[in-house]
Write a protein that holds these residues in place. Structure first.
Motif, PDB file in Angstrom:
ATOM      1  N   THR A 256       0.848  -1.196   0.000  1.00  0.00           N
ATOM      2  CA  THR A 256       0.000   0.000   0.000  1.00  0.00           C
ATOM      3  C   THR A 256       0.883   1.246   0.000  1.00  0.00           C
ATOM      4  OG1 THR A 256      -0.063   0.107   2.411  1.00  0.00           O
ATOM      5  CG2 THR A 256      -1.806  -1.176   1.339  1.00  0.00           C
ATOM      6  N   ARG A 257       0.262   2.378  -0.299  1.00  0.00           N
ATOM      7  CA  ARG A 257       0.997   3.653  -0.278  1.00  0.00           C
ATOM      8  C   ARG A 257       1.626   3.870   1.104  1.00  0.00           C
ATOM      9  NH1 ARG A 257      -0.414   7.732   2.238  1.00  0.00           N
ATOM     10  NH2 ARG A 257      -2.504   6.889   2.573  1.00  0.00           N
ATOM     11  N   GLY A 282       0.529   0.221  13.404  1.00  0.00           N
ATOM     12  CA  GLY A 282      -0.430  -0.095  12.340  1.00  0.00           C
ATOM     13  C   GLY A 282      -1.386  -1.156  12.836  1.00  0.00           C
ATOM     14  N   ASP A 283      -2.626  -1.076  12.391  1.00  0.00           N
ATOM     15  CA  ASP A 283      -3.626  -2.059  12.815  1.00  0.00           C
ATOM     16  C   ASP A 283      -3.176  -3.477  12.504  1.00  0.00           C
ATOM     17  OD1 ASP A 283      -5.627  -0.752  14.102  1.00  0.00           O
ATOM     18  OD2 ASP A 283      -6.807  -0.327  12.316  1.00  0.00           O
ATOM     19  N   ILE A 433       1.227   3.091   9.751  1.00  0.00           N
ATOM     20  CA  ILE A 433       0.625   2.507   8.534  1.00  0.00           C
ATOM     21  C   ILE A 433      -0.883   2.652   8.712  1.00  0.00           C
ATOM     22  CG2 ILE A 433       0.379   0.441   7.098  1.00  0.00           C
ATOM     23  CD1 ILE A 433       2.995  -0.594   8.235  1.00  0.00           C
ATOM     24  N   ASP A 434      -1.461   3.608   8.001  1.00  0.00           N
ATOM     25  CA  ASP A 434      -2.861   3.960   8.264  1.00  0.00           C
ATOM     26  C   ASP A 434      -3.839   3.475   7.195  1.00  0.00           C
ATOM     27  OD1 ASP A 434      -2.015   5.627   6.290  1.00  0.00           O
ATOM     28  OD2 ASP A 434      -2.347   7.496   7.388  1.00  0.00           O
ATOM     29  N   ASP A 602     -11.087   1.709  12.182  1.00  0.00           N
ATOM     30  CA  ASP A 602      -9.875   2.486  12.443  1.00  0.00           C
ATOM     31  C   ASP A 602      -9.574   2.451  13.940  1.00  0.00           C
ATOM     32  OD1 ASP A 602      -8.037   4.456  13.051  1.00  0.00           O
ATOM     33  OD2 ASP A 602      -8.826   5.905  11.617  1.00  0.00           O
ATOM     34  N   GLY A 603      -8.493   1.743  14.312  1.00  0.00           N
ATOM     35  CA  GLY A 603      -8.150   1.555  15.719  1.00  0.00           C
ATOM     36  C   GLY A 603      -7.927   2.855  16.464  1.00  0.00           C
TER      37      GLY A 603
END
Length: 684
Positions: A256-257, A282-283, A433-434, A602-603
């Motif tokens: 991913t980006r 990151g999740d 890392i979203d 979204d954590g």
């Protein structure tokens, strides 16, 4: 304080073993085994005001004396009482002697849990008081401790009282100016009042001081480690390599980006002029592990060794197999990985130690076994800790004493807001890392009450018949006095009676020995177990793409951030996954909290919303996550105390970076004890 428990009155071999089950090994441990909650003896309420699920006291006249009947494996004692507003039935189990106490016409105060029997409310297993006896305890707080089967709350209360009565007072180690500035109680008052507060105000004061100290010691240890690593010479000059670019190009999926951005930050750090100290947040499932593997490969190609430390043997083995597979698929022959865990044989360990020391092994994956004295590294350039939060500090410290400090990468799936992460990881730069990989199907969620269970069981069986696997999470290991909720031991037995015999159901919890835990997790990962009933030990678990259902009993007992991490255990494969949150009470506030999970994956958002709903007054509310291993403190709920402790640590170290001044002598001794305890917990 490190005296044996046997020095206490009434502690024999049996009680000593039971106490060791809950982590109490000596008198010091007992003193710092804080209550998990408190019973508040409020004024009795009228019978008409009783609510299902509450624990309440009522003042009643007994209208029908105690009668005893025989249940399947127990005796049932029944009685009835009334006040001016209504009638209430009362039930006790295995207490036949009560027929001599609960007599028709006597006035008693009964305090217990209100349950519904058919269309009537009833008090279950209530405590019995005379009006005078209840008057003595009314408006007071009584400690409730986490227990194990066979150990009563009364026993722990009695032992703690004895220790407090005869212990020597501890010298105050926190400078007066900070106690004054933040209105912090004396340490001896705090230790006594956390167990036996006279009122809520005392409890708040005691808890605030102890939480402040927990945070202060943690931050001081992080900051002192930062000083060491910043002064260290950079002895790991590295340069970018084409191998990592080729791997990224040849992966069967696209990064991913967000993953690419974070990888470029890691690569820049490793090839820069100072040591890397970075946290990747990151999740669960956001793709942190592949970035760790790329960093290790870059390090090895530059001529250094790289270490990846995981919290469990099962996860370490999974990382090892994934790394072997990646190297094989990408035709990389210059990397030589080994797996080092506590359970491998002495002969194998000796062989692996030799390979590490000679540099025949350059990628070393394992558990805490990686930081034992016997492991001699040969030009260690990178240490990665996976889900190691608090212990990451101690592990890094242990490794910095073996020559030059290495580059450090810490990976975490706990959603900690950036402002708090900067305090907790003061020595680390932070990357996030979203976004999740596009190929992931979003998990379908539902929040339901206990009446939904039969439907849930039917749905679970259907998923198992399709070849899928299931997690069932319970808040407790076994039935515990004074604590309601589902437990792993009984729930496993219940499911074995409900589901057909060919469906393999197993249980997993933290009280099992490491070998047992590893065996169960491996069998689940291999698909031999279809339904795994567990506590939150699976929160930091293994990757089982075939697991598609996560059912959480008593979901109200967990923090939303923790529930979100548990949910991350499913939805990791190609199949649609589901999360069923079963709410054990009907409180509207609980429903509102759990509904947040339905709205977002979204954590960071979830943790923030949970905090807003709970507010700072929820002293002993649900911990967001146990990952940081604080006994009392919760970084979300106690964010203000965390910030105050951070400011204090900064001011103290600015004036006395080694804590060598006379006024900090006692503080330094406490900090040394704190750090040694954590290293002992790691077996170092």
């Amino acid at each position: 304080m490190s005296e044996s428990l046997r020095t206490l009155k009434g502690v024999g071999e049996k009680t000593e073993k039971l106490l060791s089950k809950i982590g109490i090994m000596n008198v010091e441990d007992l003193l710092h085994y804080y209550p998990r909650n408190y019973e508040f003896y409020e004024e009795p309420v009228p019978v008409e005001n009783l609510k299902e699920g509450d624990t309440s006291a009522v003042s009643v006249t007994i209208t029908s004396g105690a009668s005893v009947s025989q249940g399947k494996n127990y005796q049932i004692v029944s009685a009835a009482g009334a006040d001016e507003t209504g009638n209430i039935s009362v039930v006790w189990f295995n207490m036949p002697f009560l027929r001599n106490t609960v007599k028709k016409g006597c006035v008693l105060i009964l305090r217990g849990r209100v349950v519904r029997k058919g269309n009537r409310l009833s008090l279950e297993q209530p405590e019995i008081f005379t009006p005078a006896a209840y008057g003595e305890v009314m408006n007071s707080l009584y400690p409730v401790y986490g227990l194990t089967k066979g150990l009563s709350n009364k026993t722990v209360v009695k032992l703690v009282r004895e220790v407090l009565k005869c212990r020597k007072l501890q010298p105050e180690y926190l400078p007066y100016e900070y106690r004054e500035k933040y209105q912090l109680a004396d340490i001896n008052f705090a230790v006594a009042a956390i167990h036996f507060p006279k009122n809520r105000q005392e409890l708040v004061l005691a808890r605030k001081r102890l939480v402040f100290d927990e945070f202060l010691f943690f931050i001081l240890s992080v900051q002192m480690l930062k000083e060491k690593t910043e002064k260290a010479p950079d002895t790991f000059p590295m340069h970018p390599v084409w191998t990592t670019e080729k791997i990224i190009e040849n992966l069967p999926y696209q990064l991913t980006r967000a993953q690419l951005n974070v990888w470029h930050e890691v690569e820049r750090d490793l090839c820069g002029h100072s040591l890397m100290s970075r946290l990747i947040q990151g999740d669960v499932g956001s793709g942190k592990t592949i970035l760790a593997f790329l960093a290790m490969i870059l390090t090895v190609e530059n001529g250094y060794q790289a270490v990846l430390m995981a919290p469990t043997e099962v996860l370490a083995r999974q990382h090892f197999l994934a790394m072997e597979k990646l190297l094989r698929e990408q035709n990389i022959e210059f990397c030589h990985p080994v797996l080092l865990t506590g359970s491998i044989s002495a002969r194998e360990k000796k062989e692996i130690y030799g390979k590490i020391e000679s540099k025949e092994a350059d990628i070393i994956i394992g558990t805490h076994a990686l930081i034992q004295e016997k492991v001699k590294y040969n030009n260690l350039g990178l240490v990665i800790t996976d889900e190691q939060h608090r212990f990451g500090v101690k592990q890094r410290e242990a490794l910095t004493t073996r020559g030059n400090p290495p580059n450090v990468l810490v990976m975490s799936a706990t959603p900690i807001p950036r402002t708090l992460a900067i305090i907790l990881y003061g020595d680390l730069d932070i990357s996030v890392i979203d976004e999740l990989p596009a190929r992931r199907l979003p998990v379908k969620n539902c929040v339901v009450d206990t009446s939904y269970r039969p439907k849930a069981y039917s749905f679970i069986e259907k998923q198992v018949r399709q070849g899928r696997q299931v997690y069932v999470i319970c808040p407790m290991v076994e039935e515990s006095e004074g604590m309601d909720g589902e437990n792993v031991t009984d729930y496993t037995k219940k499911l074995r009676q409900i589901f057909p015999q060919e469906i393999n159901i197993a249980s997993l919890h933290g009280k099992m020995n490491p070998k047992e835990k590893n065996k169960i997790m491996e069998e689940f990962a291999e698909g031999k177990i279809q339904i795994l009933v567990s506590t939150t030990v699976v929160e930091v678990g293994v990757n089982v793409p075939n697991a598609t259902v996560m059912m959480v009993e008593n979901a109200e007992r967990f923090g939303l951030a923790q529930l979100h991490q548990l949910r991350g255990r499913v939805g990791r494969g190609e199949f649609q996954s589901y999360c069923i949150f079963i709410q054990g009470n009907d409180e509207k506030e609980t429903s509102r909290r759990l509904e947040i999970l339905n709205k977002s994956n979204d954590g960071f958002y979830i943790a923030g919303e949970d905090l807003k709903l709970r507010g700072p007054g929820d002293l002993f509310g649900i911990r967001q996550s146990g990952d940081l291993n604080f006994r009392l403190g919760d970084i979300y709920q106690d964010a203000d105390i965390l910030k105050a402790a951070s400011e204090t640590a900064g001011e103290i170290l600015a004036l006395d970076e080694n804590l060598s001044l006379e006024q900090n002598k006692a503080l330094k001794e406490m900090l040394d004890t704190y750090m040694n305890e954590d290293l002992e917990n790691l077996g170092i």
